[in-house]
Design a protein around this motif. Structure first.
Motif, PDB file in Angstrom:
ATOM      1  N   MET A   1      43.907  40.811  45.606  1.00 21.13           N
ATOM      2  CA  MET A   1      42.685  40.478  45.217  1.00 21.13           C
ATOM      3  C   MET A   1      41.782  41.381  44.728  1.00 21.13           C
ATOM      4  O   MET A   1      41.933  42.612  44.851  1.00 21.13           O
ATOM      5  CB  MET A   1      42.086  39.993  46.756  1.00 21.13           C
ATOM      6  CG  MET A   1      40.606  39.429  46.387  1.00 21.13           C
ATOM      7  SD  MET A   1      39.811  38.861  47.880  1.00 21.13           S
ATOM      8  CE  MET A   1      40.108  40.187  49.251  1.00 21.13           C
ATOM      9  N   LYS A   2      41.351  40.936  43.511  1.00 22.06           N
ATOM     10  CA  LYS A   2      40.359  41.746  42.732  1.00 22.06           C
ATOM     11  C   LYS A   2      39.108  41.960  43.334  1.00 22.06           C
ATOM     12  O   LYS A   2      38.473  41.051  43.549  1.00 22.06           O
ATOM     13  CB  LYS A   2      40.449  41.218  41.261  1.00 22.06           C
ATOM     14  CG  LYS A   2      39.628  42.087  40.453  1.00 22.06           C
ATOM     15  CD  LYS A   2      40.880  42.681  39.287  1.00 22.06           C
ATOM     16  CE  LYS A   2      39.960  43.565  38.319  1.00 22.06           C
ATOM     17  NZ  LYS A   2      39.402  44.950  38.654  1.00 22.06           N
ATOM     18  N   TYR A   3      38.702  43.129  43.531  1.00 21.16           N
ATOM     19  CA  TYR A   3      37.367  43.125  44.362  1.00 21.16           C
ATOM     20  C   TYR A   3      36.380  43.701  43.670  1.00 21.16           C
ATOM     21  O   TYR A   3      35.333  44.273  43.959  1.00 21.16           O
ATOM     22  CB  TYR A   3      37.683  43.882  45.823  1.00 21.16           C
ATOM     23  CG  TYR A   3      37.988  45.192  45.576  1.00 21.16           C
ATOM     24  CD1 TYR A   3      39.438  45.289  45.882  1.00 21.16           C
ATOM     25  CD2 TYR A   3      37.018  46.243  45.073  1.00 21.16           C
ATOM     26  CE1 TYR A   3      40.080  46.435  45.801  1.00 21.16           C
ATOM     27  CE2 TYR A   3      38.019  47.497  45.326  1.00 21.16           C
ATOM     28  CZ  TYR A   3      39.332  47.573  45.386  1.00 21.16           C
ATOM     29  OH  TYR A   3      40.068  48.760  45.400  1.00 21.16           O
ATOM     30  N   ASN A   4      36.597  44.011  42.147  1.00 25.34           N
ATOM     31  CA  ASN A   4      35.559  44.716  41.090  1.00 25.34           C
ATOM     32  C   ASN A   4      35.893  44.405  39.604  1.00 25.34           C
ATOM     33  O   ASN A   4      36.912  43.560  39.766  1.00 25.34           O
ATOM     34  CB  ASN A   4      35.485  46.323  41.442  1.00 25.34           C
ATOM     35  CG  ASN A   4      36.715  47.021  41.050  1.00 25.34           C
ATOM     36  OD1 ASN A   4      37.491  46.568  40.138  1.00 25.34           O
ATOM     37  ND2 ASN A   4      37.024  47.991  41.790  1.00 25.34           N
ATOM     38  N   ASP A   5      34.983  44.622  38.830  1.00 23.89           N
ATOM     39  CA  ASP A   5      35.154  44.167  37.566  1.00 23.89           C
ATOM     40  C   ASP A   5      35.649  45.509  36.756  1.00 23.89           C
ATOM     41  O   ASP A   5      35.522  45.363  35.435  1.00 23.89           O
ATOM     42  CB  ASP A   5      33.982  43.536  36.852  1.00 23.89           C
ATOM     43  CG  ASP A   5      33.539  42.131  37.623  1.00 23.89           C
ATOM     44  OD1 ASP A   5      34.492  41.491  37.727  1.00 23.89           O
ATOM     45  OD2 ASP A   5      32.490  41.906  37.659  1.00 23.89           O
ATOM     46  N   ASP A   7      37.590  47.937  34.455  1.00 25.59           N
ATOM     47  CA  ASP A   7      38.662  47.801  33.458  1.00 25.59           C
ATOM     48  C   ASP A   7      39.717  48.829  33.445  1.00 25.59           C
ATOM     49  O   ASP A   7      39.216  49.979  33.103  1.00 25.59           O
ATOM     50  CB  ASP A   7      38.173  47.627  32.155  1.00 25.59           C
ATOM     51  CG  ASP A   7      39.328  47.102  31.257  1.00 25.59           C
ATOM     52  OD1 ASP A   7      40.676  47.138  31.610  1.00 25.59           O
ATOM     53  OD2 ASP A   7      39.126  47.003  29.813  1.00 25.59           O
ATOM     54  N   ILE A   8      40.568  48.762  34.511  1.00 26.11           N
ATOM     55  CA  ILE A   8      41.493  50.117  34.672  1.00 26.11           C
ATOM     56  C   ILE A   8      42.194  50.626  33.504  1.00 26.11           C
ATOM     57  O   ILE A   8      42.291  51.881  33.445  1.00 26.11           O
ATOM     58  CB  ILE A   8      42.700  49.690  35.859  1.00 26.11           C
ATOM     59  CG1 ILE A   8      42.994  50.991  36.465  1.00 26.11           C
ATOM     60  CG2 ILE A   8      43.654  48.932  35.185  1.00 26.11           C
ATOM     61  CD1 ILE A   8      42.057  51.645  37.270  1.00 26.11           C
ATOM     62  N   TYR A  53      33.000  48.140  44.458  1.00 30.85           N
ATOM     63  CA  TYR A  53      33.261  47.181  45.664  1.00 30.85           C
ATOM     64  C   TYR A  53      33.019  45.714  45.385  1.00 30.85           C
ATOM     65  O   TYR A  53      33.124  44.825  46.275  1.00 30.85           O
ATOM     66  CB  TYR A  53      32.809  47.582  47.067  1.00 30.85           C
ATOM     67  CG  TYR A  53      33.451  48.728  47.352  1.00 30.85           C
ATOM     68  CD1 TYR A  53      34.975  49.039  47.574  1.00 30.85           C
ATOM     69  CD2 TYR A  53      32.842  50.073  47.516  1.00 30.85           C
ATOM     70  CE1 TYR A  53      35.593  50.189  47.905  1.00 30.85           C
ATOM     71  CE2 TYR A  53      33.466  51.394  47.781  1.00 30.85           C
ATOM     72  CZ  TYR A  53      34.662  51.371  48.157  1.00 30.85           C
ATOM     73  OH  TYR A  53      35.542  52.452  48.427  1.00 30.85           O
ATOM     74  N   ARG A  55      32.264  42.138  42.498  1.00 32.01           N
ATOM     75  CA  ARG A  55      32.305  41.543  41.210  1.00 32.01           C
ATOM     76  C   ARG A  55      31.044  40.955  40.562  1.00 32.01           C
ATOM     77  O   ARG A  55      30.206  40.773  41.548  1.00 32.01           O
ATOM     78  CB  ARG A  55      33.379  40.370  40.939  1.00 32.01           C
ATOM     79  CG  ARG A  55      34.745  41.126  41.445  1.00 32.01           C
ATOM     80  CD  ARG A  55      35.713  40.057  41.431  1.00 32.01           C
ATOM     81  NE  ARG A  55      36.268  40.063  39.986  1.00 32.01           N
ATOM     82  CZ  ARG A  55      37.262  39.318  39.272  1.00 32.01           C
ATOM     83  NH1 ARG A  55      37.834  38.506  40.173  1.00 32.01           N
ATOM     84  NH2 ARG A  55      37.265  39.481  38.180  1.00 32.01           N
ATOM     85  N   ARG A 185      37.361  42.805  52.632  1.00 35.40           N
ATOM     86  CA  ARG A 185      36.356  43.285  51.653  1.00 35.40           C
ATOM     87  C   ARG A 185      35.835  44.493  52.316  1.00 35.40           C
ATOM     88  O   ARG A 185      36.065  44.778  53.408  1.00 35.40           O
ATOM     89  CB  ARG A 185      35.165  42.091  51.222  1.00 35.40           C
ATOM     90  CG  ARG A 185      35.768  41.207  50.397  1.00 35.40           C
ATOM     91  CD  ARG A 185      36.578  41.300  49.300  1.00 35.40           C
ATOM     92  NE  ARG A 185      35.433  41.884  48.237  1.00 35.40           N
ATOM     93  CZ  ARG A 185      34.995  41.282  47.362  1.00 35.40           C
ATOM     94  NH1 ARG A 185      35.427  40.178  47.178  1.00 35.40           N
ATOM     95  NH2 ARG A 185      34.379  42.154  46.423  1.00 35.40           N
TER      96      ARG A 185
END
Ligand code: SAM
Length: 264
Positions: A1-5, A7-8, A53, A55, A185
């Motif tokens: 689950m993606k928990y931030n925005d 951009d790796i 932490y 989005r 979370r």
């Protein structure tokens, strides 16, 4: 689950601090930040944590709203926000600061967050107004025992001088918050240690142990942050140093940012 925005792919350019030691020299003072409240946050703390932490448009919960530092950063970062405080005066100050704000959805209320009934009432009406069921991140910045007294309200945590009672009340607040935090979370607690009766009370360690024992969580970070721009210590370096040298203790120059992941 993606928990931030984040951009790796752009990790080299990112200014997100992933070190366990944060040295922040200058307090951010732009926008609504005014440093009027004794014991308030350096805005860079909520800024870093919210970006790490959450989005865009997710909900940040701050049960110790104070002068609204986390709310103003949520607004700057386009996150929605729920915040409570027991202090009516500071609540009115924040409300006034936000009167022309319509960019994000936010709900702030006067509430005693140690009381399950008051907390449930405050958060369910807040979530309803946002058509949401859960929050996505919780940032807690409680009083550090009774070092700074915020109000004379009997349920104000800053009225508590007994360490065990303080930790138990904090567990009540954390339980209340975690009931409304989405599974898997994150939540962070910003706290400092204190001196009492000639010895260090390590509030940070006591909180970590108590939280680990009571809740199914993973401890993700113990960040040590310097105390820069702390009004109590400003311009008094000489006196504090003299007092410490003349006695047997060390001057607190740091606080902790403890981050946990909720596993249930
Ligand atoms: C360290 S301050 C938070 C400062 C905030 N982060 C800021 O930047 O202004 C702690 C706050 O907790 C509030 N507080 C203490 N006991 C409380 C309780 N039982 N319920 C809700 N708020 C409480 C105090 O009124 C105070 O505003």
């Amino acid at each position: 689950m993606k928990y931030n925005d984040l951009d790796i792919k752009k990790w080299k350019e990112s200014d997100i601090n992933v070190d366990s030691l944060w040295i922040i020299e200058q307090r951010e003072k732009s926008g609504k930040h005014s440093n009027v409240y004794h014991g308030n946050f350096i805005p860079q703390i909520p800024n870093q944590l919210i970006r790490r932490y959450t989005r865009n448009e997710e909900i940040v919960l701050d049960p110790f709203l104070g002068s609204g530092t986390t709310l103003y950063e949520a607004e700057n970062l386009n996150r929605n926000f729920i915040g409570f405080d027991i202090n009516e005066d500071i609540f009115n100050f924040v409300k006034n600061n936000m009167k022309n704000s319509s960019e994000i959805q936010y709900s702030i209320k006067i509430a005693d967050v140690t009381s399950q009934e008051e907390f449930d009432n405050a958060i369910t009406t807040s979530l309803e107004s946002m058509k949401a069921e859960k929050v996505h991140y919780v940032l807690m910045h409680p009083p550090y025992l009774d070092i700074i007294k915020f109000t004379s309200h009997k349920n104000d945590l800053s009225q508590i001088s007994d360490t065990d009672l303080f930790i138990n009340k904090m567990l009540d607040v954390i339980k209340n918050c975690l009931s409304y935090l989405e599974k898997e979370r994150y939540f962070s607690i910003v706290i400092g240690d204190v001196y009492k009766k000639g010895e260090v009370i390590p509030l940070s360690s006591l909180i970590i142990n108590a939280v680990k024992q009571k809740f199914q969580v993973k401890l993700k970070g113990i960040v040590v942050k310097n105390i820069a721009g702390n009004r109590a210590k400003q311009g008094k370096g000489g006196i504090w140093r003299y007092r410490a040298l003349n006695s047997d203790y060390y001057i607190f120059k740091h606080e902790y940012i403890l981050t946990f992941k909720k596993m249930f």
